[in-house]
Motif scaffolding. Structure first.
Motif, short mmCIF file in Angstrom:
data_model
loop_
_atom_site.label_atom_id
_atom_site.label_comp_id
_atom_site.label_asym_id
_atom_site.label_seq_id
_atom_site.Cartn_x
_atom_site.Cartn_y
_atom_site.Cartn_z
N TYR A 14 107.40 65.77 7.47
CA TYR A 14 108.76 66.78 7.24
C TYR A 14 108.20 68.00 6.71
CZ TYR A 14 113.41 68.51 6.28
OH TYR A 14 114.82 68.92 5.85
N CYS A 41 115.41 73.91 5.92
CA CYS A 41 113.75 73.43 5.77
C CYS A 41 113.16 74.60 5.11
CB CYS A 41 113.27 73.07 7.03
SG CYS A 41 113.95 71.61 7.71
N TYR A 83 116.74 66.75 9.82
CA TYR A 83 115.54 66.86 10.70
C TYR A 83 114.98 68.25 10.44
CZ TYR A 83 117.10 62.59 13.10
OH TYR A 83 117.34 61.17 13.56
N ASP A 84 113.85 68.40 10.62
CA ASP A 84 112.91 69.64 10.38
C ASP A 84 112.90 70.32 11.90
OD1 ASP A 84 110.91 68.61 11.75
OD2 ASP A 84 109.52 68.82 9.70
N ASN A 121 111.60 68.30 14.56
CA ASN A 121 112.59 67.02 14.75
C ASN A 121 111.85 65.86 14.10
OD1 ASN A 121 114.71 66.00 15.89
ND2 ASN A 121 113.58 64.95 17.54
N ASN A 122 111.22 66.06 12.90
CA ASN A 122 110.89 64.99 11.82
C ASN A 122 111.93 64.69 10.94
OD1 ASN A 122 108.08 64.83 12.88
ND2 ASN A 122 107.87 66.86 11.90
N GLN A 123 112.37 63.49 10.93
CA GLN A 123 113.35 63.19 10.11
C GLN A 123 112.99 62.95 8.55
OE1 GLN A 123 115.11 59.01 10.46
NE2 GLN A 123 117.27 60.08 10.55
N SER A 149 112.50 61.71 5.09
CA SER A 149 112.38 60.28 4.63
C SER A 149 111.92 60.36 3.26
CB SER A 149 111.30 59.50 5.41
OG SER A 149 109.90 60.04 4.96
N SER A 165 123.26 58.65 7.26
CA SER A 165 122.27 59.04 8.00
C SER A 165 121.00 58.44 7.71
CB SER A 165 122.28 60.35 8.34
OG SER A 165 123.30 60.62 9.02
#
Length: 146
Positions: A3, A17, A66-67, A70-72, A74, A107
């Motif tokens: 991310y 972000c 999500y960045d 599209n990286n979630q 974590s 989520s």
């Protein structure tokens, strides 16, 4: 890929972000806290706001689930958040989390819990969609702005 959180250039419009820091803005003559940092509108986001150790600057980090790639977000990404705060010499007793905390709990619960664990003294303001920020009160306390 991890991310990504990028440095932003506009402390009064910290986008998803992004993070930014700015020198404190004095309260109004009537004592109302003014935003030193402000996030762009939240729809499912949360923000981290912190005062630096000297009490002269406010740091803001705008987190989306999500960045841009599209990286979630974590639990592994919490170190990025704490690294930004530590790099700005934040006061761990003057920090809050604001925004759509219920969405994050529904989520990305493990990541949210890891973030809370990494910021154990953070006040939490669970709010709906909106535009939020942070400033320093006349007494020198970090406060949310709406």
């Amino acid at each position: 890929m991890p991310y990504t959180i990028n440095a932003g250039a506009a402390p009064l419009a910290i986008a998803e972000c992004e993070w930014a820091a700015a020198a404190n803005v004095a309260p109004t003559a009537g004592g109302d806290t003014q935003p030193t940092i402000q996030f762009t509108a939240f729809t499912s986001c949360i923000g981290i706001a912190a005062l630096n150790a000297a009490g002269t600057q406010v740091i803001g980090i705008h987190l989306a689930i999500y960045d841009a790639a599209n990286n979630q977000f974590s639990a592994a990404d919490v170190a990025t958040v704490t690294g930004i705060l530590q790099g700005q010499n934040y006061n761990p007793n003057a920090v809050f989390i604001i925004g759509e905390t219920a969405v994050w709990q529904a989520s990305v619960l493990a990541a949210y819990n890891a973030l809370i664990a990494a910021l154990p003294n953070a006040q939490i303001y669970s709010l709906a969609d909106g535009t939020y920020g942070a400033g320093v009160s006349a007494a020198g306390a970090l406060e949310p702005t709406y």
